[in-house]
Enzyme design. Sequence first.
Site, short mmCIF file in Angstrom:
data_model
loop_
_atom_site.label_atom_id
_atom_site.label_comp_id
_atom_site.label_asym_id
_atom_site.label_seq_id
_atom_site.Cartn_x
_atom_site.Cartn_y
_atom_site.Cartn_z
CE1 TYR A 110 8.89 -0.35 6.21
CE2 TYR A 110 6.53 -0.43 6.61
CZ TYR A 110 7.59 -0.12 5.78
OH TYR A 110 7.36 0.41 4.54
N GLY A 133 0.83 -1.19 0.00
CA GLY A 133 0.00 0.00 0.00
C GLY A 133 0.87 1.24 0.00
CG MET A 134 2.19 5.33 -1.78
SD MET A 134 3.67 5.35 -0.72
CE MET A 134 3.63 7.06 -0.18
CD GLU A 141 6.64 3.27 6.12
OE1 GLU A 141 5.71 2.60 6.61
OE2 GLU A 141 6.51 3.94 5.08
NE ARG A 145 2.49 -6.55 -0.76
CZ ARG A 145 1.68 -6.86 0.25
NH1 ARG A 145 0.65 -7.66 0.04
NH2 ARG A 145 1.89 -6.37 1.45
CE LYS A 160 5.05 -8.83 2.74
NZ LYS A 160 4.05 -8.41 3.72
CG HIS A 178 1.02 0.24 7.47
ND1 HIS A 178 2.04 -0.02 8.36
CD2 HIS A 178 1.58 1.00 6.49
CE1 HIS A 178 3.15 0.55 7.94
NE2 HIS A 178 2.90 1.17 6.80
CD GLU A 179 -0.11 1.74 3.32
OE1 GLU A 179 0.40 2.87 3.45
OE2 GLU A 179 0.58 0.69 3.25
N1 BES Z 1 4.97 3.97 2.66
C1 BES Z 1 5.04 2.57 2.50
C2 BES Z 1 5.44 2.13 1.12
C3 BES Z 1 6.82 2.58 0.68
C4 BES Z 1 7.89 2.59 1.57
C5 BES Z 1 7.03 2.98 -0.61
C6 BES Z 1 9.14 3.02 1.14
C7 BES Z 1 8.26 3.41 -1.03
C8 BES Z 1 9.33 3.43 -0.16
C9 BES Z 1 3.74 1.91 2.88
O1 BES Z 1 3.04 2.56 3.88
C10 BES Z 1 4.04 0.55 3.42
O2 BES Z 1 4.69 0.49 4.42
N2 BES Z 1 3.58 -0.51 2.78
C11 BES Z 1 3.82 -1.87 3.19
C12 BES Z 1 2.62 -2.45 3.87
C13 BES Z 1 2.59 -2.41 5.35
C14 BES Z 1 1.38 -3.14 5.90
C15 BES Z 1 3.84 -2.91 6.03
C16 BES Z 1 4.06 -2.69 1.94
O3 BES Z 1 4.03 -2.13 0.86
O4 BES Z 1 4.29 -3.88 2.05
ZN ZN Z 2 4.06 2.38 5.72
#
Ligand code: BES
Ligand code: ZN
Length: 638
Positions: free
Chosen positions: A418, A305-306, A354, A590, A592, A331-332
Amino acid sequence: MSFVRTAVVAAALLIAGCQSSETNNASNASESSREAQIAPILDTPEAKDPASYARPLEARVYHVGLDLNVDFDAKRIGGTASLDIDRKPDAKEIVLDDKGLEIASITDGANQPLDYKVGAVDPKLGAPLAVTLRPDTTRLIIKYKSAPDAGALQWLTPEQTAGKKKPYLFSQGQAIENRSWIPTQDSPGIRQSWDATIHVPAGLTAVMSAPKSTEPITQGGESTFSYRMDHSVAPYMIAIGVGDLAFRELGPRTGVWTEPVMLDRAAAELADTEKMVEAAEKLYGPYRWGRYDLLVLPPSFPYGGMENPTLTFLTPTFIAGDKSLVGLVAHELAHSWSGNLVTNANWSDSWLNEGVTSYFENRIMEAIYSPKRAAQEAALSFDEMEKALAEENNGPNTQLHLGSKEGVPDGGSSGIIYDKGAVFLRTIEKIVGRDNWDAYLRSYFDRHAFQPMTSARFLADMRENLLKGDKGLEKKLQLDNWIYKPGLPSNVARPDPAAFASVDQAVRAFVAGGPAPAAFSGWTTAEKMRFINKLPRKMATSRLDALNNALKLNDAGNNEVLFAWLDLAVRNHYDPAVPALERFLTTQGRRKFVQPLIKTLAADAQWGRPIAVRVYKVARGSYHPITQRDLDQLKLGG
Ligand code: BES
Ligand code: ZN
């Protein structure tokens, strides 16, 4: 700041001048007067942003006005950016960030051409765009286009969308990608208000991370949409999505945008969103952005998410059918406070975005679902932290505040930023008590709303408003150890050992040779993930067969569970999982999920690499430019 300004903005800037030297006044200022100002720039050394070429203390952008055309054939966004700037009277130039922009002209407010020069290109940061200022220049008008390979933008053909009929475009600004489509100072410490008029082919809808400012107009084969963000935001938060989009209300101030064929499933998964906003407000104060909508993107979206203000962007891979992965939404949403209201001044302190958000997310989950679910999710996150500490050997990358080398965007590990960040706040909560901590955190968001933050500033604020000179408390908290020292301080609050007691028992029973756990299908998603992640990384094929046959892991409908299983399968060269693996890697992008799996495959010359090469050949074209950039380093072809 001690700038002398031109008449138009003088009044607002004088307030900004007071504000930046005496930030505690912010809590006394009314919302509207605070918002009428230009957000201050922190001028302490630790607030400097090495990932931007801007020198905001000399000249800075405070408003961006965009009028842009979205050209799907050329894969370009182009038009004009009008930048309002605040400058020292003797500033000779203003430096913007530029990554591959094609600039046609730059003029001042009176249409007089201004000299400009694009400096040497750094492959990560792009290039400085230095514009020569005349003594009276307070506005720049830039005519430009983004490059077809702009890192912030993904252009999808109709075939790459769920509906298969219309093209799609979305942007991803964080951390330093927006400079590839918006010529501005791309640093989170330089907050800017903005507006945009966007022209797209008729039949498509453009949504952005701001309130709509006029109704869309369709004329002569073109539709025009207008958005306006009156709050000042970090420039990475400007975002756009264009496609065949439909909207459904979720609650009075919440709703979801997505392709029409996705709408039912997305809305069902997101049914608790309004409740989440209410729970978040109850914890840490008013939601200050008006609406909270979500855009559920195509599966190539590189993140979970963003947190784009007013419009969170989401991967569709969070849709499990049972709301089991909506921690992502919590989270978002939480970023609407930690991140969007109070923003890391640079990427060395991204734990302030984060880590604080991961803590806040868990509090929302506790309030809406159950303490049990929240405790399990916190325990999983603690495991992630321990994994990161071990991987980094408790080295310098395990500090919350990252050094300037590690503190480049993408430099830190998420297990630290995080998970250790969240554990830090849970530790404080435990020591000072939940009521004190919640009152403090709420006041922190109020005091620093719409301002940048650094670790040093956070510590000073906490000492002034939470510790208030209590020496015993200072000693108990070990604040500096948490933020500036690697590893894990001795006062760490550990997760509730009961959270996974029965799952861990099942792991031991299975490892001892027993059958796969009969209770598995009734477990929570966190329990399933814990079970798979706690199994030894090396297992006999017969034992993997026992799991796969009983638990149907190749067919797991929950993408987090499927990912955990595929990671285990890949490490064991487990052939029966390969079709599921290939499907997973070619139907979503995705980062991750795809990056660790493909990396593990690529590093394994005999068994894995041929699979990686085969998959990447098919999948590369559908991955986002950021994901491609990462994976291209593995030299898989494709
Ligand atoms: N802000 C982040 C996404 C991000 C971080 C984009 C660094 C670019 C650089 C977003 O809020 C995030 O943390 N997303 C996580 C999900 C969360 C539940 C841990 C993700 O994308 O996995
Ligand atoms: Zn985040």
